[in-house]
Write an enzyme that holds these catalytic residues in place. Structure first.
Site, PDB file in Angstrom:
ATOM      1  N   ASP A 136       0.876  -1.174   0.000  1.00  0.00           N
ATOM      2  CA  ASP A 136       0.000   0.000   0.000  1.00  0.00           C
ATOM      3  C   ASP A 136       0.907   1.216   0.000  1.00  0.00           C
ATOM      4  O   ASP A 136       1.455   1.600   1.041  1.00  0.00           O
ATOM      5  CB  ASP A 136      -0.904  -0.014   1.228  1.00  0.00           C
ATOM      6  CG  ASP A 136      -1.855   1.183   1.267  1.00  0.00           C
ATOM      7  OD1 ASP A 136      -1.715   2.099   0.427  1.00  0.00           O
ATOM      8  OD2 ASP A 136      -2.739   1.211   2.158  1.00  0.00           O
TER       9      ASP A 136
ATOM     10  N   SER B 101       0.229  12.769 -15.355  1.00  0.00           N
ATOM     11  CA  SER B 101      -0.896  12.752 -16.294  1.00  0.00           C
ATOM     12  C   SER B 101      -0.924  14.048 -17.094  1.00  0.00           C
ATOM     13  O   SER B 101      -0.471  15.095 -16.615  1.00  0.00           O
ATOM     14  CB  SER B 101      -2.210  12.613 -15.520  1.00  0.00           C
ATOM     15  OG  SER B 101      -3.331  12.754 -16.374  1.00  0.00           O
TER      16      SER B 101
ATOM     17  N   TYR C 195      -8.460  15.217  -8.868  1.00  0.00           N
ATOM     18  CA  TYR C 195      -7.479  14.348  -9.537  1.00  0.00           C
ATOM     19  C   TYR C 195      -6.459  15.199 -10.283  1.00  0.00           C
ATOM     20  O   TYR C 195      -5.245  14.985 -10.168  1.00  0.00           O
ATOM     21  CB  TYR C 195      -8.179  13.398 -10.506  1.00  0.00           C
ATOM     22  CG  TYR C 195      -7.213  12.597 -11.351  1.00  0.00           C
ATOM     23  CD1 TYR C 195      -6.575  11.478 -10.829  1.00  0.00           C
ATOM     24  CD2 TYR C 195      -6.924  12.974 -12.665  1.00  0.00           C
ATOM     25  CE1 TYR C 195      -5.673  10.744 -11.596  1.00  0.00           C
ATOM     26  CE2 TYR C 195      -6.027  12.245 -13.439  1.00  0.00           C
ATOM     27  CZ  TYR C 195      -5.403  11.138 -12.897  1.00  0.00           C
ATOM     28  OH  TYR C 195      -4.508  10.418 -13.659  1.00  0.00           O
TER      29      TYR C 195
ATOM     30  N   LYS D 186      -2.271  15.407  -9.696  1.00  0.00           N
ATOM     31  CA  LYS D 186      -1.252  15.176 -10.720  1.00  0.00           C
ATOM     32  C   LYS D 186      -0.422  16.433 -10.968  1.00  0.00           C
ATOM     33  O   LYS D 186       0.762  16.351 -11.311  1.00  0.00           O
ATOM     34  CB  LYS D 186      -1.904  14.675 -12.008  1.00  0.00           C
ATOM     35  CG  LYS D 186      -2.483  13.266 -11.870  1.00  0.00           C
ATOM     36  CD  LYS D 186      -1.430  12.248 -11.436  1.00  0.00           C
ATOM     37  CE  LYS D 186      -1.961  10.832 -11.417  1.00  0.00           C
ATOM     38  NZ  LYS D 186      -0.918   9.845 -11.043  1.00  0.00           N
TER      39      LYS D 186
END
Length: 252
Positions: free
Chosen positions: A62, A142, A155, A159
Site C-alpha cells: 500500500d 498525467s 485528480y 497530478k
C-alpha cells in the site's frame, strides 16, 4: 536501449500502465519487483514475467502508507541486493463530476495514493539511492496536470502536485546523482477509465475523448512503458526534471 542489470520497482504493476511497464522492463533485462495492493493481479503479472525467463518478485504494498512503502523497498533490496529504478505508477481518481460532489474520504484517498505516496517513496528510496551513489525515480503523472479536463478537479490537482514535486526533487537530488522524471499519459484503457469518463466505458464515450487527441487514439500501456523505459535507461542519463507527455499531441 537496455535495462540489463538494473533492479526496478513498479508500483501498481498488477494491471494497466504498471503491468505494461513491468513487462517491458523485464523484456529489456531488468530484475522487476511488481508491487500492488491487488494480490491476484500482481501475482499473475509476476508469474507471467518469470515464465519468460526473466527475474521478478511480487510484493503486496500500500504505497499510501509508510509501512507499505518501507516493506516494498526492503523486498527489492532483499531479493536483488540493490535498487536502481522506482516507478511510482499506482494511482487513484474520483469519478468525473462536479468538484463539490466529491466527499472528503475520496479526496483524501486521491491525494494519499497520488501525492503522499511520493513523500513515502522519497523517505525510503532516496537513502538507498544515496548509498549507491545514484538512482532513478519516475513518477507516472498525467496530461491532467498540464491540460486539465473539467469534472476531475481534485485528480487534476493531485497530478499537478506530482509534476511540481518531480521537478523540485530533480533539482534537490541532482547532486546525489539521483534523476527524477515524470511521464504524463493521456487517457488510456486502465481500471480507472470509467471513472475518468464519468460514465460506462463504451466506444461512444471513448470517441469523445479521442476527438481531442490529434493522433486519434488513446494511449496504450506499451506507449507509457516505452517512455518510462527510456527515462530509466542510461540513454537518458543527462535527463532529469523531464515531464514527458505521452499524449498523441493532446497538450499542444
Amino acid at each position: 536501449m537496455s535495462l540489463t542489470g538494473k533492479v526496478a520497482i513498479v508500483t501498481g504493476g498488477g494491471s494497466g500502465f504498471g503491468e505494461g511497464i513491468a513487462r517491458l522492463f523485464a523484456e529489456k533485462g531488468a530484475k522487476v519487483v511488481v508491487a500492488d495492493i491487488n494480490d491476484a493481479g500482481g501475482e499473475r503479472v509476476t508469474a507471467e514475467i518469470k515464465a519468460t525467463g526473466a527475474e521478478a518478485v511480487y510484493v503486496h504494498a500500500d504505497v499510501a502508507t509508510d509501512a507499505g512503502t518501507a516493506g516494498m523497498i526492503k523486498a527489492a533490496t532483499d531479493a536483488f541486493g540493490r535498487l536502481d529504478v522506482l516507478v511510482n505508477n499506482a494511482g487513484y481518481t474520483h469519478n468525473r463530476g462536479p468538484m463539490t460532489d466529491v466527499d472528503e474520504a475520496t479526496f483524501d484517498k486521491v491525494f494519499d495514493v497520488n501525492v503522499k505516496s511520493l513523500f513515502w517513496a522519497a523517505k525510503h528510496a532516496v537513502p538507498v539511492f544515496r548509498a549507491q551513489k545514484g538512482g532513478v525515480m519516475i513518477n507516472i503523472a498525467s496530461t491532467a496536470a498540464v491540460r486539465p479536463r473539467p469534472g476531475l478537479v481534485w485528480y487534476n490537482g493531485s497530478k499537478g502536485a506530482a509534476v511540481v514535486i518531480t521537478k523540485t526533487m530533480a533539482v534537490e537530488l541532482a547532486p546525489d546523482n539521483i534523476r527524477v522524471c515524470a511521464v504524463n499519459p493521456v487517457m488510456g484503457p486502465t481500471g480507472l477509465t470509467s471513472a475518468f469518463l464519468g460514465q460506462p466505458d463504451t466506444p461512444e464515450a471513448r470517441a469523445k475523448i479521442i476527438e481531442t487527441i490529434p493522433l486519434g487514439r488513446l494511449s496504450s500501456a506499451r506507449d507509457v512503458a516505452e517512455a518510462t523505459a527510456f527515462l530509466a535507461s542510461d540513454a537518458a542519463s543527462f535527463l532529469t526534471g523531464v515531464c514527458m507527455e505521452v499524449d498523441g499531441g493532446r497538450c499542444i
